[in-house]
Scaffold this motif. Structure first.
Motif, PDB file in Angstrom:
ATOM      1  N   GLU A   6       0.853  -1.182   0.000  1.00 15.67           N
ATOM      2  CA  GLU A   6       0.000   0.000   0.000  1.00 15.67           C
ATOM      3  C   GLU A   6       0.892   1.236   0.000  1.00 15.67           C
ATOM      4  N   VAL A   7       0.536   2.209  -0.808  1.00 18.38           N
ATOM      5  CA  VAL A   7       1.267   3.468  -0.852  1.00 18.38           C
ATOM      6  C   VAL A   7       0.514   4.494  -0.026  1.00 18.38           C
ATOM      7  N   SER A  14      -4.206   8.932  -6.686  1.00 18.61           N
ATOM      8  CA  SER A  14      -5.584   9.390  -6.556  1.00 18.61           C
ATOM      9  C   SER A  14      -6.443   8.308  -5.910  1.00 18.61           C
ATOM     10  N   PRO A  15      -7.496   8.689  -5.175  1.00 26.63           N
ATOM     11  CA  PRO A  15      -8.324   7.706  -4.468  1.00 26.63           C
ATOM     12  C   PRO A  15      -8.919   6.645  -5.380  1.00 26.63           C
ATOM     13  N   ASP A  19      -2.902   1.746  -6.509  1.00 26.89           N
ATOM     14  CA  ASP A  19      -1.553   2.213  -6.207  1.00 26.89           C
ATOM     15  C   ASP A  19      -0.484   1.356  -6.881  1.00 26.89           C
ATOM     16  N   GLY A  20      -0.768   0.073  -7.095  1.00 27.78           N
ATOM     17  CA  GLY A  20       0.184  -0.781  -7.795  1.00 27.78           C
ATOM     18  C   GLY A  20       0.403  -0.338  -9.225  1.00 27.78           C
ATOM     19  N   ALA A  21      -0.679   0.086  -9.885  1.00 31.43           N
ATOM     20  CA  ALA A  21      -0.565   0.557 -11.264  1.00 31.43           C
ATOM     21  C   ALA A  21       0.234   1.857 -11.331  1.00 31.43           C
ATOM     22  N   VAL A  22       0.024   2.739 -10.346  1.00 33.22           N
ATOM     23  CA  VAL A  22       0.767   4.000 -10.307  1.00 33.22           C
ATOM     24  C   VAL A  22       2.247   3.736 -10.083  1.00 33.22           C
TER      25      VAL A  22
END
Length: 216
Positions: A6-7, A14-15, A19-22
């Protein structure tokens, strides 16, 4: 990219976005002339705040990255047996093809890289040997500390990157137990003392461990 984490901070997410894709997008960005790809990846992982375990394949240089966050809050296991190197988030049942495969936690001492050659071995064995694993350690860890944490994995020979390290995400931890002199000089707030005094249900308000200075 295999991401278990988790980031919380360090990279803008963005909500409504995974987060993995980012993170994958950040790791895969073309760095142009600003820095090397290796420096860029280490910089990105240094900024991540939160629990994580990562396996990332850098296709352009045939390099595998893997590791865990500073505290090791997500599971990542490795095994190297009979020419097979494996990574997994859990240890499954022992396979019939590799009955002696033993899993151990990847030490949370930084991010490891494995450089693969362009031509796989003709016998189908793993290219991961004792000599081609490189560690980008957390900046506050000594080489002796890293070596000690690798003792549980005797098939790994530590090769530290000479200059490129992950920035330590936390401040120094307490390394010693407070002494009696330190405890005797403790100052507690009136609210904290009232809480302790109330919890003692009328017992003597003096502390067995130390004499605290109570503000009036």
């Amino acid at each position: 990219c295999l991401w278990n984490g988790e980031v919380f901070d360090g990279i803008e997410v963005s909500p409504e976005v995974n987060d993995g894709a980012v993170l994958l997008d950040s790791l895969s960005k073309d760095t142009a002339l600003a820095c090397s790809r290796e420096e860029h990846i280490v910089s990105v992982l240094s900024r991540v705040r939160g629990p994580w375990a990562l396996v990332f394949w850098q296709a352009d240089e045939r390099r595998l990255w893997f590791g865990r966050d500073y505290v090791g809050r997500r599971s990542l296991l490795w095994s190297h047996c009979q020419g097979v190197f494996a990574l997994s988030s859990v240890s499954g049942p022992v396979g019939a093809s590799h009955p002696s495969m033993v899993w151990s936690e990847v030490p949370a001492i930084g991010i490891f890289t494995v450089q693969f050659s362009a031509t796989p071995p003709s016998d189908g064995s793993s290219q991961v040997s004792r000599h081609n694993l490189t560690l980008h350690k957390w900046s506050d860890l000594s080489e002796d500390t890293c070596t000690a944490r690798l003792e549980a994995s005797p098939y790994i020979e530590l090769s530290l990157h000479p200059s490129l390290e992950l920035s330590c995400p936390v401040g120094p931890f307490n390394c010693t137990v407070p002494t009696g002199d330190f405890l005797s000089s403790c100052v507690v707030t009136r609210e904290a003392w009232d809480f302790v005094d109330g919890a003692s249900a009328g017992k003597d308000s003096s502390c067995d461990a130390c004499t605290a200075t109570v503000p009036t």
